[in-house]
Design a protein around this motif. Sequence first.
Motif, PDB file in Angstrom:
ATOM      1  N   TYR A 357      25.513   5.992 108.286  1.00 18.27           N
ATOM      2  CA  TYR A 357      25.826   4.932 107.158  1.00 18.27           C
ATOM      3  C   TYR A 357      27.039   4.265 107.327  1.00 18.27           C
ATOM      4  CZ  TYR A 357      21.593   6.876 105.236  1.00 18.27           C
ATOM      5  OH  TYR A 357      20.079   7.202 105.444  1.00 18.27           O
ATOM      6  N   LYS A 412      33.127   7.512 100.157  1.00 15.87           N
ATOM      7  CA  LYS A 412      32.265   6.160 100.445  1.00 15.87           C
ATOM      8  C   LYS A 412      30.971   6.417 101.126  1.00 15.87           C
ATOM      9  CE  LYS A 412      34.029   2.332 101.572  1.00 15.87           C
ATOM     10  NZ  LYS A 412      34.993   1.150 102.252  1.00 15.87           N
ATOM     11  N   ASN A 416      27.325   6.257  99.077  1.00 17.87           N
ATOM     12  CA  ASN A 416      26.315   5.390  99.761  1.00 17.87           C
ATOM     13  C   ASN A 416      25.047   6.072 100.171  1.00 17.87           C
ATOM     14  OD1 ASN A 416      28.082   3.168  99.622  1.00 17.87           O
ATOM     15  ND2 ASN A 416      28.661   3.232 101.635  1.00 17.87           N
ATOM     16  N   TYR A 417      25.136   7.097 100.670  1.00 14.75           N
ATOM     17  CA  TYR A 417      24.044   7.944 101.185  1.00 14.75           C
ATOM     18  C   TYR A 417      23.236   8.389 100.036  1.00 14.75           C
ATOM     19  CZ  TYR A 417      21.228  11.559 103.423  1.00 14.75           C
ATOM     20  OH  TYR A 417      20.072  12.343 104.062  1.00 14.75           O
ATOM     21  N   GLU A 419      23.076   6.961  97.038  1.00 15.59           N
ATOM     22  CA  GLU A 419      22.503   6.097  96.452  1.00 15.59           C
ATOM     23  C   GLU A 419      21.074   5.514  97.344  1.00 15.59           C
ATOM     24  OE1 GLU A 419      25.010   2.741  94.206  1.00 15.59           O
ATOM     25  OE2 GLU A 419      25.731   3.004  96.435  1.00 15.59           O
ATOM     26  N   LYS A 420      21.296   5.658  98.496  1.00 12.11           N
ATOM     27  CA  LYS A 420      20.165   5.346  99.447  1.00 12.11           C
ATOM     28  C   LYS A 420      18.874   6.515  99.119  1.00 12.11           C
ATOM     29  CE  LYS A 420      22.608   3.144 103.189  1.00 12.11           C
ATOM     30  NZ  LYS A 420      21.993   1.870 103.200  1.00 12.11           N
TER      31      LYS A 420
END
Length: 453
Positions: A357, A412, A416-417, A419-420
């Motif tokens: 990511y 971060k 992000n991970y 959220e995915k």
Amino acid sequence: MKINNRPFRVLVVDDEPDYREVLELMLKEAGCQIETAASAFEALDKLRKRSFDLVLTDLMMAGMDGIELLEKIRHEHGALKVIIITGYGTIENAVAAMKKGAYSYFIKGNDPDELIKVINNIKGGDMEVQEHSDKTAAPNDFPSFVLSTNNDQFRKVMDIAKRAAQSNVNILILGESGVGKEIFAQYIHQCSSRSAESFVPVHCQAFAEGLLESELFGHEKGAFTGAIERRKGRFEAAIGGTLFLDEVGDIPLSTQVKLLRAIENRRIERLGSNESIPVDFRLISATHKDLTQEIIDGNFREDFFYRLSTITIDIPPLRSRKEDLPILIDFFMKKSQKEHNIIVTNIEPAVRRFLLYYDYPGNIRELKNIIERLVVLSRDGVIYYGDLPEIKSDPRDEGQGNIIHLREMRRKVEANYIEKVLGTCNHNISEAARVLGISRRQLFNKITDYGIK
């Protein structure tokens, strides 16, 4: 969708009735003839009774998973193509499936049109950039491997390059540093009628003004101090083949004028000589610079730009083809282990999440360097998250050039991970926690801590 005037037959294998139904409706609309199976055992039974052109199977199934089904299909039905359906949490297993002969994989939650495009490629027999067998992944086959892709945008660029190679027009390759512009130039050369002749690269940024002209045009003995003998230049070395001018945006204006004349007339004069020498070559240029802005700033000649760019190919950055990351990561891991004689037996999960990511502002080159660092610094066969480099911020972000502390980068990447994964699980916290391998309470705390909505 037909092959030899018969329908293109697809067997959909998934133990979730709802997802089976979605795939069936979607593929029927695309013109495929569909049969479904609720388990790998049912699929094998159907395969023994009739022929199919493609098997689309979920990776995680009870009883027999997609990997084992793939192995049995390869054993019993030879070249029958298989696409693995997977979630974000099992991408690594999908990569392993491709090593065992799967044609491609599709991530649940991605745009369904991506799957349709892959199926259209199968139907059309376009295997060139889709297969990722062990042969494709050979560690010494670096250029062709980097050009392998599951990304539609990158595939279109490859198609343009291949078609442009059939002509003799000048080609300008654009793209950020590290995307593989020279590899692309080599690919064009290999696809052209000049492939049996020389591919001659010149890294224009590496030469001072006077030295660049000598390198390109050659010189006669005594043409300048230090010219103790006649020397042919790169133009002559490329006769019959391809001349590749890398970082053409750094060529001085005075040299641009001479190059423009040589490219237009296909004739050169060595430094210190008035003899006009005919040169037959294919020209490919490349730069990471915005040449339009360079023209406005007075650093690049407009007529030179148009002479170089009969066809312009803009290579997408690595962050735009992230579906290729799992295979590239696996390739560079194996390549680095072989080069440094190091065996890696385990990789911390956080490292894999980071590698999948992170945006890689340095593109392929940065990915390769990060993985090589991790392999070299591994201990007792284990790659640890703490050995990741402290990453400089992407210059596209705010605070250009600032250093992001490793702790912040970890936050971060993890945010992000999460959220995915939440998106993939339709924001079902219990399911997302299961995929992430943490408790529901831990996930809820992280969602609150990171401000994820």
